[in-house]
Design an enzyme around this catalytic site. Structure first.
Site, PDB file in Angstrom:
ATOM      1  N   GLY A 246     -16.708  34.690  -2.493  1.00 46.45           N
ATOM      2  CA  GLY A 246     -17.913  34.260  -1.663  1.00 46.45           C
ATOM      3  C   GLY A 246     -18.899  35.158  -1.455  1.00 46.45           C
ATOM      4  CG  HIS A 247     -22.052  36.940  -3.146  1.00 47.46           C
ATOM      5  ND1 HIS A 247     -21.150  36.763  -4.314  1.00 47.46           N
ATOM      6  CD2 HIS A 247     -23.043  36.586  -3.521  1.00 47.46           C
ATOM      7  CE1 HIS A 247     -21.923  36.392  -5.306  1.00 47.46           C
ATOM      8  NE2 HIS A 247     -23.050  36.235  -4.859  1.00 47.46           N
TER       9      HIS A 247
ATOM     10  CE  LYS B 130     -16.937  41.314  -6.585  1.00 45.35           C
ATOM     11  NZ  LYS B 130     -15.789  41.840  -5.716  1.00 45.35           N
TER      12      LYS B 130
ATOM     13  CD  GLN C 120     -11.221  36.964  -5.967  1.00 48.07           C
ATOM     14  OE1 GLN C 120     -11.260  36.682  -7.198  1.00 48.07           O
ATOM     15  NE2 GLN C 120     -11.771  36.053  -5.069  1.00 48.07           N
TER      16      GLN C 120
ATOM     17  CG  ASP D 269     -14.205  41.079   0.997  1.00 57.35           C
ATOM     18  OD1 ASP D 269     -14.558  40.162   0.599  1.00 57.35           O
ATOM     19  OD2 ASP D 269     -12.756  40.839   1.318  1.00 57.35           O
TER      20      ASP D 269
HETATM   21  P1  IMP Z   1      -6.095  33.683  -3.148  1.00 55.88           P
HETATM   22  O1  IMP Z   1      -7.011  34.289  -4.014  1.00 55.88           O
HETATM   23  O2  IMP Z   1      -6.803  32.704  -2.461  1.00 55.88           O
HETATM   24  O3  IMP Z   1      -4.859  32.929  -3.839  1.00 55.88           O
HETATM   25  O4  IMP Z   1      -5.485  34.682  -1.831  1.00 55.88           O
HETATM   26  C1  IMP Z   1      -4.578  35.795  -2.238  1.00 55.88           C
HETATM   27  C2  IMP Z   1      -5.188  37.164  -1.746  1.00 55.88           C
HETATM   28  O5  IMP Z   1      -6.213  37.745  -2.302  1.00 55.88           O
HETATM   29  C3  IMP Z   1      -5.237  37.059  -0.180  1.00 55.88           C
HETATM   30  O6  IMP Z   1      -4.620  38.238   0.301  1.00 55.88           O
HETATM   31  C4  IMP Z   1      -6.633  36.827  -0.071  1.00 55.88           C
HETATM   32  O7  IMP Z   1      -7.217  37.362   1.079  1.00 55.88           O
HETATM   33  C5  IMP Z   1      -7.031  37.685  -1.302  1.00 55.88           C
HETATM   34  N1  IMP Z   1      -8.462  37.363  -1.516  1.00 55.88           N
HETATM   35  C6  IMP Z   1      -8.909  36.257  -2.252  1.00 55.88           C
HETATM   36  N2  IMP Z   1     -10.198  36.235  -2.593  1.00 55.88           N
HETATM   37  C7  IMP Z   1     -10.600  37.182  -1.772  1.00 55.88           C
HETATM   38  C8  IMP Z   1     -12.085  37.839  -1.562  1.00 55.88           C
HETATM   39  O8  IMP Z   1     -12.904  37.455  -2.058  1.00 55.88           O
HETATM   40  N3  IMP Z   1     -12.156  38.937  -1.037  1.00 55.88           N
HETATM   41  C9  IMP Z   1     -10.896  39.826  -0.359  1.00 55.88           C
HETATM   42  N4  IMP Z   1      -9.973  39.100  -0.526  1.00 55.88           N
HETATM   43  C10 IMP Z   1      -9.611  37.932  -1.332  1.00 55.88           C
END
Ligand code: IMP
Length: 503
Positions: free
Chosen positions: A52-53, A27, A255, A24
């Protein structure tokens, strides 16, 4: 080619854009920028629909989770073998693009990309719901279970969608095991999750006995996806290997390093390796094939979504709790006048969140906010192997009278043995150690800076930035050992300052 691309990317054929924090960091702006101005091919290699963006073109605005940003610029777009694919989401995104008169023709999806199936989403959500104390705070998009299946050698891949018999056989095998696991959870929670919108409001649920899943409903839906996506399924690893050195390839990270399953703040991480190493591998090339890595760093604040250590969090545990239980709307009601200069740090954190629009693109959750953390940045640069960074969102702190930067940590906890090193109370850490047992006892040591009045969005050269801000950037470069190449002072492409070329 526009001047920033030519000044920055001289001689570069393969460029990787990653994030050196917890994601976040903006990017999207730069991926979109280089996709439009520079790249021939844009490829994703990690994550899935957890990313997501929002992309805006004229009146068209849409939150994308899977298709790469290059779709809007008529470039070849690749969803690589390291991405977990929700076929339904890809189709929705292609339909949204068609509304904006963008043809889907230039999309290719790796035949080896693992499929997100209903059982993955259910398992992810049921685990999180049934594990309140140990929850990760996932996005609920099935990432953990999909990547676990990949490694456990029981996953299904995109190409299986093209071969119905093989798909059905693998689906049944996969479900057998998932059902056994899900039977250990509260059946009512399982039932509720299976009726959530993301799972078709119960369309895959098999009531009556304990099979849980309606195999025929899943097969019918997914094989229909397969028919629609067939033109896009390809050996993308081979396409990229062939293009290396000939075409301009932009690797779009998802991420951030600190969420990498291999390098991040484990276990509070996502399930793919979001470092440049993971990104290169996820598109089928080698890290040494990447000519330049640009790492995005948000300054002078940071955010994190979900659970996990965050030593510089504004408001500490109270902030984490607030974000866990709140929404953007609730927060707007509760803090209608949050100020960047509020004497209470928690409220200042809320103000940063509101000004910076720090609410999840995938989940809408409030992102936890904190001061910029140099020990984590130093660690992350070491992982990336590159210290060429792009600073983003500086305009968010316009008008803040004073801010802090965490220069180092002091370890304040019980003796803890980690390999050949023992951590003892009073130890100073300049480079973060992403080990929960260390991180949870790290107390930030701050340096304070005077803020700037702003607004800075109109600045187009470093000289046009306020003196105090320039001083803080110089401090950051010197103390974190990074080379700032670009600075973003607003969401629009033009709101970018070229500082110096990569080193
Ligand atoms: P997961 O990827 O849904 O398994 O989530 C695992 C961790 O990664 C959690 O703390 C989410 O909030 C974080 N996370 C996953 N995708 C994003 C993203 O695009 N931005 C920020 N945090 C993310």
């Amino acid at each position: 080619m526009n001047t920033i691309s030519s000044r920055l990317l001289n001689g570069v054929k393969t460029l990787g854009i990653v994030c050196n924090q917890w994601g976040d960091t903006g990017k999207g702006k730069f991926v979109d920028y280089f996709a439009a101005e520079w790249a021939d091919i844009v490829a994703r290699g990690t994550g899935g629909a957890n990313a997501g963006h929002t992309i805006r073109v004229g009146d068209f605005s849409y939150a994308f989770h899977l298709v790469p940003s290059g779709m809007l610029h008529d470039k070849l777009n690749i969803i690589g073998s390291g991405v977990a694919v929700e076929p339904g989401t890809v189709l929705e995104e292609l339909a949204a693009l068609e509304q904006a008169k963008v043809s889907p023709d230039k999309l290719r999806i790796s035949l080896n990309a693992h499929l997100v199936l209903p059982q993955h989403v259910v398992l992810d959500r049921v685990r999180e719901a049934g594990n309140k104390d140990g929850a990760i705070g996932t996005t609920g998009r099935g990432m953990g279970p999909v990547f676990a299946d990949h490694v456990a050698r029981v996953g299904l891949v995109m190409n299986d969608l093209l071969n119905p018999d093989i798909f059905l056989r693998k689906l049944r095998q996969n479900l057998e095991e998932k059902v056994r696991i899900l039977r250990t959870y509260d059946p009512e929670i399982v039932r509720q999750v299976m009726h959530q919108k993301i799972l078709g409001d119960g369309m895959f649920y098999y009531p009556g006995d304990s099979n849980i899943f309606d195999v025929d409903a899943i097969a019918e839906r997914y094989l229909a996806y397969g028919k629609m996506l067939r033109p896009f399924v390809a050996d993308t690893d081979a396409i990229l290997r062939e293009a290396l050195g000939k075409k301009r390839i932009l690797l779009e990270g998802a991420q951030g390093n600190l969420l990498s399953v291999d390098y991040g703040t484990y276990p509070y991480v996502t399930s793919s390796d979001c470092s440049i190493q993971g990104l290169a591998k996820g598109v089928g090339i080698r890290e040494r094939d990447v000519d330049l890595v640009l790492a995005i760093v948000k300054a002078f604040y940071m955010t994190r979504v979900g659970e996990g250590p965050f030593p510089t969090e504004l408001g500490g545990e109270a902030s984490a709790r607030g974000c866990r239980n709140s929404t953007r709307a609730l927060e707007a009601e509760r803090y209608p006048n949050a100020s960047l200069n509020d004497p209470n740090e928690l409220v200042r954190g809320v103000a940063i969140r509101q000004v910076g629009q720090e609410y999840g693109a995938t989940t809408g959750r409030p992102r936890r906010t904190g001061w910029l953390d140099l020990p984590l940045l130093r660690y992350s640069c070491a992982v990336t192997g590159s210290s060429n960074i792009i600073l983003t969102k500086l305009d968010v702190m316009d008008g803040m009278e004073m801010f802090k930067v965490c220069a180092a940590y002091e370890y304040r906890g019980p003796d803890y043995i980690r390999g050949d090193r023992t951590f003892r109370t009073g130890d100073r850490l300049e480079v973060a150690v992403p080990d929960l047992e260390v991180m949870k006892h790290c107390v930030p040591r701050y340096v304070e800076f005077s803020g700037w009045k702003g607004p800075i969005r109109r600045a187009r050269t470093l000289d046009e930035l306020p003196r105090d801000l320039r001083g803080a950037i110089t401090y950051l470069e010197a103390w974190a050992g990074v080379n700032v190449t670009l600075i973003s002072v607003g969401p629009d492409r033009e709101e970018t300052i070229f500082v110096r070329p990569p080193r």
